[in-house]
Design a protein around this motif. Structure first.
Motif, PDB file in Angstrom:
ATOM      1  N   ALA A 411       0.830  -1.207   0.000  1.00 50.63           N
ATOM      2  CA  ALA A 411       0.000   0.000   0.000  1.00 50.63           C
ATOM      3  C   ALA A 411       0.862   1.253   0.000  1.00 50.63           C
ATOM      4  O   ALA A 411       0.614   2.204  -0.755  1.00 50.63           O
ATOM      5  CB  ALA A 411      -0.927  -0.010   1.214  1.00 50.63           C
ATOM      6  N   LYS A 412       1.885   1.253   0.838  1.00 51.03           N
ATOM      7  CA  LYS A 412       2.733   2.452   0.925  1.00 51.03           C
ATOM      8  C   LYS A 412       3.500   2.666  -0.380  1.00 51.03           C
ATOM      9  O   LYS A 412       3.728   3.798  -0.804  1.00 51.03           O
ATOM     10  CB  LYS A 412       3.707   2.321   2.100  1.00 51.03           C
ATOM     11  CG  LYS A 412       3.045   2.250   3.475  1.00 51.03           C
ATOM     12  CD  LYS A 412       2.094   3.403   3.754  1.00 51.03           C
ATOM     13  CE  LYS A 412       1.474   3.319   5.139  1.00 51.03           C
ATOM     14  NZ  LYS A 412       0.317   4.225   5.298  1.00 51.03           N
ATOM     15  N   LEU A 415       1.698   4.552  -3.111  1.00 51.44           N
ATOM     16  CA  LEU A 415       1.711   6.018  -3.006  1.00 51.44           C
ATOM     17  C   LEU A 415       2.808   6.605  -3.898  1.00 51.44           C
ATOM     18  O   LEU A 415       2.621   7.647  -4.524  1.00 51.44           O
ATOM     19  CB  LEU A 415       1.924   6.446  -1.551  1.00 51.44           C
ATOM     20  CG  LEU A 415       0.838   6.034  -0.549  1.00 51.44           C
ATOM     21  CD1 LEU A 415       1.288   6.336   0.876  1.00 51.44           C
ATOM     22  CD2 LEU A 415      -0.470   6.759  -0.865  1.00 51.44           C
ATOM     23  N   HIS A 420      -3.838   6.224  -4.726  1.00 49.29           N
ATOM     24  CA  HIS A 420      -4.255   5.981  -3.353  1.00 49.29           C
ATOM     25  C   HIS A 420      -4.385   4.478  -3.181  1.00 49.29           C
ATOM     26  O   HIS A 420      -4.934   3.805  -4.054  1.00 49.29           O
ATOM     27  CB  HIS A 420      -5.591   6.655  -3.047  1.00 49.29           C
ATOM     28  CG  HIS A 420      -5.851   6.719  -1.572  1.00 49.29           C
ATOM     29  ND1 HIS A 420      -6.291   5.623  -0.855  1.00 49.29           N
ATOM     30  CD2 HIS A 420      -5.698   7.709  -0.669  1.00 49.29           C
ATOM     31  CE1 HIS A 420      -6.400   5.960   0.418  1.00 49.29           C
ATOM     32  NE2 HIS A 420      -6.043   7.219   0.562  1.00 49.29           N
ATOM     33  N   ARG A 479       6.610   7.266   6.414  1.00 54.37           N
ATOM     34  CA  ARG A 479       5.867   6.485   7.421  1.00 54.37           C
ATOM     35  C   ARG A 479       5.970   7.100   8.801  1.00 54.37           C
ATOM     36  O   ARG A 479       7.003   7.629   9.188  1.00 54.37           O
ATOM     37  CB  ARG A 479       6.390   5.047   7.470  1.00 54.37           C
ATOM     38  CG  ARG A 479       5.760   4.235   6.374  1.00 54.37           C
ATOM     39  CD  ARG A 479       5.932   2.768   6.646  1.00 54.37           C
ATOM     40  NE  ARG A 479       6.123   2.101   5.372  1.00 54.37           N
ATOM     41  CZ  ARG A 479       6.085   0.796   5.198  1.00 54.37           C
ATOM     42  NH1 ARG A 479       5.884  -0.002   6.240  1.00 54.37           N
ATOM     43  NH2 ARG A 479       6.263   0.283   4.009  1.00 54.37           N
TER      44      ARG A 479
ATOM     45  N   GLN C 102      -4.574   6.956   5.242  1.00 51.93           N
ATOM     46  CA  GLN C 102      -3.182   6.874   4.761  1.00 51.93           C
ATOM     47  C   GLN C 102      -2.529   8.210   5.085  1.00 51.93           C
ATOM     48  O   GLN C 102      -2.596   9.160   4.296  1.00 51.93           O
ATOM     49  CB  GLN C 102      -3.149   6.607   3.249  1.00 51.93           C
ATOM     50  CG  GLN C 102      -3.749   5.273   2.833  1.00 51.93           C
ATOM     51  CD  GLN C 102      -2.878   4.094   3.245  1.00 51.93           C
ATOM     52  OE1 GLN C 102      -1.673   4.232   3.460  1.00 51.93           O
ATOM     53  NE2 GLN C 102      -3.488   2.923   3.363  1.00 51.93           N
TER      54      GLN C 102
END
Lengths: 499, 129, 445
Positions: A411-412, A415, A420, A479, C102
């Motif tokens: 998921a990261k 980005l 998204h 993060r 997020q």
């Protein structure tokens, strides 16, 4: 990298963190002043000895500083306009701009909730027309527009169910939900004074019929089901399920989070559901606003209509519009009539699409999801390999076991590719779940770009797992230390001592 | 990989027990802390509270999960590890010593016999994972 | 189809990739008996021009309060909203974003919520605030439910002077059996500490009051707080944040939880929704807080950054044992409130409060002096007050509507016990000329 750093003057604006608005401006700065007071001032003595003695520490800024502050904040956000937003179960479809204009028309935005109804006929008509459209789409004839969100709709429906059961002599004790349910379902059940009974899903991702049969008895008030469910699968046994629920005198509730799959194709009322909430901020294109406001109208059967919260907007015989209280109403679940500004946007959407357009939207949403599913199921395991509806759930379990890469890492990394991420770690019944809902408003080119990115990331997970562990690299911040946020809570700015 | 000290007993909810005379010290296993991730909060009972074997005595939280803690034995709470309030991460770094949670006076020593040895627990965990 | 970029060719490509011969193949999982075998019975879709025409038509069939000289309040207020507020709300990065799950790409929303929480704490005097609730009424109910969790008691006492709609919402939620509710009668327009004391005991989880109350009067918060605390109950106070620049925050009187309707801070009236519930409390109750909350932490590069935190309280993690079922809140209205409060600042907020109060008092005195209205209660009031009209309220309001005035709220329609009373509110938008003309018109009826 170092070359870029030296090219960038240290004073250049950045997309990174910005000081707080409280730390912006200067003590004398002001943005807004009222005209001189044209009536006699009222002294502090009129305020029952409760005149404020020390001013709240609010920002001291001029208008340009406000504009730049929030502009900077905006640049750190990703919205639907920024790029594909395939967040499963959230239906992040494009938000038509005309809707934004419509809700701001003075004839809507300037209405006071206690105006005489004769001066608000157009607003009442809009609400009645929207409710009629939702009744037609849901197959459930009675509608309250009051609930402010999906969870609020669930609560409204379960309190309505409770009133129905009480009227029949017994409120009952339990509500049954499947293990794939949204967290709002069990939380709502508790708020409504019922105990939760969770039943497992079967090997096809649907309701385990034996488990449901075993859970049902005359103490059960309701069964709550999302259909299509959170795996994006339509439960083929739906008619039998609602029949079983009704056989013990319980009611069937449909969580309408996934209505975007079935508009014009199938209706919860025809499936035997007694109530449904519709997330207007999902299916009916109203924006999510960074977390709300949404709207969660509830549609119910004729038998439940008399228990709905009031007042309800209605069309009278003479063609005028008014408000009425259902005969045995549970009361109110909020002030006024609903999130009217959101209702206006949703009605604009219904007008624009019409009946055929709504059906076409669902068809395209389902086609887009199946297309993406086919493109991705080679790169990521698909635990429930069936034709999906508007969304599907992949598993990152293989990447974790073989390469130590978690779904969070995938998921990261997305980005960095400009997307998204999908919903992750939900539903909880899929290991390292990746829940993807493209919606009908992504075109083929963007679907392909997204699929290419996901496939590239799966390859990176094999070739360079640490690259993913460190992602993202290109975002305004990277993060976050979420454990620190919990252990050392910093939930507000405070003025320096003596300020 | 993970280690399960041989002088401890374990239950199926991943708590460990160290017998100290008539009392039992309770914590969670290395496997459990690893599954949870960084512990950010523990909610423990107070001295004098009664706990019942198989029932919950508290909660443990990571950033995005909350799990219940189950008492391996019944008894009265004699001591509580208050240090975990400010440094819950000790449960991750030192699950069997600094990460202890409660000390219970054992009401029924036969309950200790029902717990697993380190060896049995290790194969139990292997099956679960 | 409108809003979908996929062309016919694209659809054919996608169908082929999926291995389906038609769209209907994809819906095969829906059993025949539950399929809708007909088109939806809705009008055909239309282009944007016709959408606009229809909606303008509907909007044209209203006479909004903002087009009148309005003295209507009763929980929804026509304050001036600086232009900058809506320009920021229209930024698609804000309004088209989802909940900031997020954080790396949601710092705008998250930082704003953190700043909003800080501002609410400043207004209320509390230690922590959440990211927002649906409206004042639901925030008020959540406060009662939270007090029950904190005190492990289940009975609450609510002041009868609280907005009738809020009390109905409280009763509606209480029909779950989670809490029981008793209502303290109103004495001379306010809550008498003595009558409250007789209703509060060791079973009481919370005493809930609003100040100014529904009738506009300022409650004796210190005395009410004392009654609550003497019984070990929490003291929940609802406030109007537009008055927070001029009235002491409830923290001064010992409030444990402060909630309210934030619509006056930069949101349009919009027929009563969407508004903005705000919710603040003392640090000690943080783990029982409902809804989302944003905290500040560091990213891996050591930069300050914001994130949703303390999430184990919430429904997506704690499920049936969550502190509330709330998920979506009113983040965009919270953004409006934060921009509004930045624009007006502490001085501007105090001016808004002072001006609204001064105009309400001027109107009050003029109406009483006219001889057509009678004062009902002597209790101090802020920017809203109720008077008894000597004639027929409906006739008076209808006649004034013809002349361009929204003559307050007919309390008889809200609560039959208040028949004959009219509730008037003023904001800073009203002028002396408007008030003078209004009083002249009333007299001329």
């Amino acid at each position: 990298m170092s070359a870029d750093v030296t090219k960038t003057p240290s004073s250049a604006p950045t997309r990174g963190p910005r000081e707080l608005i409280f730390e912006t401006g200067s003590p004398a700065a002001r943005c807004f002043e009222l005209p001189p007071l044209d009536v006699p001032e009222v002294g502090a003595e009129a305020l029952a000895g409760q005149a404020r003695t020390s001013a709240p520490a609010l920002p001291h800024v001029t208008e340009v500083e406000i504009a730049r502050h929030y502009h900077h904040l905006a640049t750190m956000n990703f919205g639907v306009d920024s790029g594909p937003y395939p967040l499963g179960s959230c239906t992040m479809k494009y938000n038509p701009r005309v809707n934004e204009d419509a809700c701001r028309l003075e004839g809507f935005a300037g209405l006071h909730p206690y105006q005489p109804l004769s001066t608000a006929q157009g607003a009442l008509e809009l609400m009645v027309s929207l409710a009629d459209a939702l009744a037609e789409v849901s197959g459930l004839p009675a509608v309250t527009l009051q609930p402010a969100a999906g969870a609020h709709g669930e609560l409204t429906a379960l309190l309505t169910f409770r009133a129905y059961h009480v009227a029949n002599g017994d409120a009952r004790k339990r509500v049954v939900i499947p293990d794939s349910a949204h967290g709002t379902n069990p939380a709502t059940v508790s708020m409504c004074g019922y105990d939760v009974v969770t039943i497992p899903s079967n090997e096809r991702g649907g309701v385990d019929m034996d488990a449901l049969r075993a859970a049902l008895d005359t103490d059960v008030a309701a069964f709550m089901l999302t259909n299509p469910n959170t795996l994006g699968l339509f439960d083929e046994n739906i008619a039998e399920i609602t029949e079983m629920v009704h056989a013990v005198g319980a009611l069937a509730y449909c969580d309408g989070a996934n209505m975007n799959a079935i508009m014009g194709k199938a209706r919860p009322g025809d499936m035997g559901f007694d109530a449904l909430h519709i997330n207007l901020h999902k299916t009916f294109s109203t924006p999510h606003g960074g977390g709300g406001p949404g709207a969660g109208p509830v549609c119910v059967t004729g038998a439940l209509a008399k228990f709905l919260p009031g007042p309800l907007p209605v069309r009278l015989g003479d063609g005028s519009f008014s408000l009425v209280w259902p005969e045995r109403s549970i009361g109110r679940v909020r002030s006024s009539f609903g999130n009217f500004g959101v209702l206006v946007r949703a009605y604009a959407y219904v007008l624009a699409l019409g009946g055929d357009g709504l059906r076409a939207a669902s068809e395209q949403a389902v086609l887009s999801a199946n297309y993406l599913k086919e493109r991705l199921k080679g790169a990521y395991p698909l635990p429930y390999d069936r034709t999906c509806m508007h969304e599907f759930v992949l598993s990152g379990g293989k990447l974790r076991k073989e390469h130590g890469v978690h779904t969070l890492d995938v998921a990261k990394r997305l980005l960095d590719y400009g997307f998204h991420p999908p919903t992750i770690y939900f539903p909880q019944i899929v290991d390292e779940a990746i829940m993807i809902e493209p919606t009908e408003t992504e075109g083929l080119a963007d679907l392909d770009r997204f699929a290419d990115a996901m496939i590239a990331i799966a390859a990176e997970a094999v070739s360079d797992p640490d690259l993913l562990h460190g992602a993202p690299y290109t975002t305004p911040v990277r993060r976050l230390d979420e454990a620190r946020a919990v252990k050392q809570p910093d939930l507000r700015w405070r003025p320096a001592a003596g300020e | 990989m993970t280690v399960y000290p041989a002088d401890l007993k374990y239950d199926k909810e991943h708590e460990w027990v160290r017998v100290e005379g008539d009392a039992a010290v309770v914590g969670i296993s290395d496997f459990a802390q690893d599954q949870l991730g960084e512990v950010v909060y523990v909610d423990l009972p107070s001295v004098g509270d009664e706990v019942v074997a198989g029932e919950t005595f508290g909660e443990i939280e990571s950033v995005k999960s909350v799990s219940e803690l189950y008492a391996p034995v019944s008894g009265t709470i004699l001591e509580v590890n208050d240090d975990l309030g400010s440094t819950p991460e000790t449960i991750n770094s030192d699950p069997y010593a600094g990460g202890w949670m409660i000390k219970v006076s054992v009401a029924d020593p036969s309950q200790l016999d029902a717990l697993m040895s380190a060896e049995d627990y290790e194969s139990f965990v292997a099956n679960e994972a | 189809m409108r809003f979908s970029p996929a062309s016919c060719d694209d659809r054919a490509t996608m169908l082929a990739a999926v291995g389906a011969s038609s769209i209907d193949d994809l819906f095969a999982a829906i059993p025949e008996p539950v399929r809708l075998g007909r088109p939806l019975d809705l009008p055909d879709g239309v282009g944007e021009l016709e959408v606009v025409r229809t909606l303008r038509g509907l909007a044209g069939r209203t006479t909004p309060a903002t087009s009148l000289v309005s003295f209507a309040g009763a929980g929804c207020y026509d304050h001036y909203v600086p232009s900058i507020v809506d320009h920021i709300l229209r930024r698609p990065e804000f309004f088209t974003a989802y909940t900031p799950y997020q954080p790396e790409v949601s710092q705008g929303t998250l930082q704003n919520i953190y700043e909003f929480q800080s501002m609410i704490c400043e207004l209320t005097g509390m230690d922590v605030a959440n990211a927002s609730m649906y409206d004042g009424a639901t925030a008020f109910v959540e406060a009662a439910l939270m007090a029950a969790r904190v005190t492990k008691r289940s009975h609450v006492v609510v002041a009868g002077s609280v907005h009738p709609e809020w009390r109905v919402v409280l009763d509606t939620y209480a029909s779950s059996g989670a809490i029981t509710v008793a209502t303290c009668p109103v004495t001379d327009g306010v809550t008498a500490a003595a009558s409250l004391a007789s209703m509060v005991d060791a079973q009481t989880a919370a005493v809930l009051v609003a100040s100014p109350n529904f009738l506009g009067h300022i409650e004796d918060l210190a005395a009410i707080g004392d009654v609550a605390h003497a019984a070990g109950a929490l003291f929940v106070a609802a406030v109007n944040p537009a008055l927070s620049g001029v009235l002491e925050p409830p923290s001064v009187f010992g409030a444990d939880i402060v909630v309210g309707e934030g619509q006056p801070l930069g949101s349009s009236m919009s027929f009563g929704g969407p508004g903005l519930g705000f919710f603040a409390c003392k640090d000690a109750y943080l783990r029982q807080l409902p809804g989302r909350v944003v905290g500040r932490t560091l990213d891996v590069d050591g930069r300050g950054a914001f994130v949703l935190t303390m999430q184990t309280r919430e429904q997506h993690i704690r499920r049936e044992r969550a502190t509330s079922n709330i998920c979506s809140n009113h983040a965009l209205n919270a953004l409006a409130a934060a921009v509004y409060l930045s624009a007006v600042g502490a001085e501007g907020l105090a001016e808004v409060g002072r001006s609204s109060i001064a105009k309400a008092h001027y109107l009050h005195d003029a109406l009483v002096a006219s001889g057509l209205f009678e004062e009902v209660w002597k209790a101090p009031y802020a920017h809203e007050f109720a008077l008894r009209y000597t004639g027929d309220v409906q006739d008076m309001q209808d006649a004034l509507l013809e002349r361009g005035y929204l003559a307050g709220v007919d309390l008889g329609l809200v609560d039959p016990g208040l028949d004959g009373l009219v509730l008037f509110a003023c904001t800073e938008k009203r002028t002396r000329d408007e008030i003078d003309s209004f009083v002249r018109e009333v007299v001329s009826l």
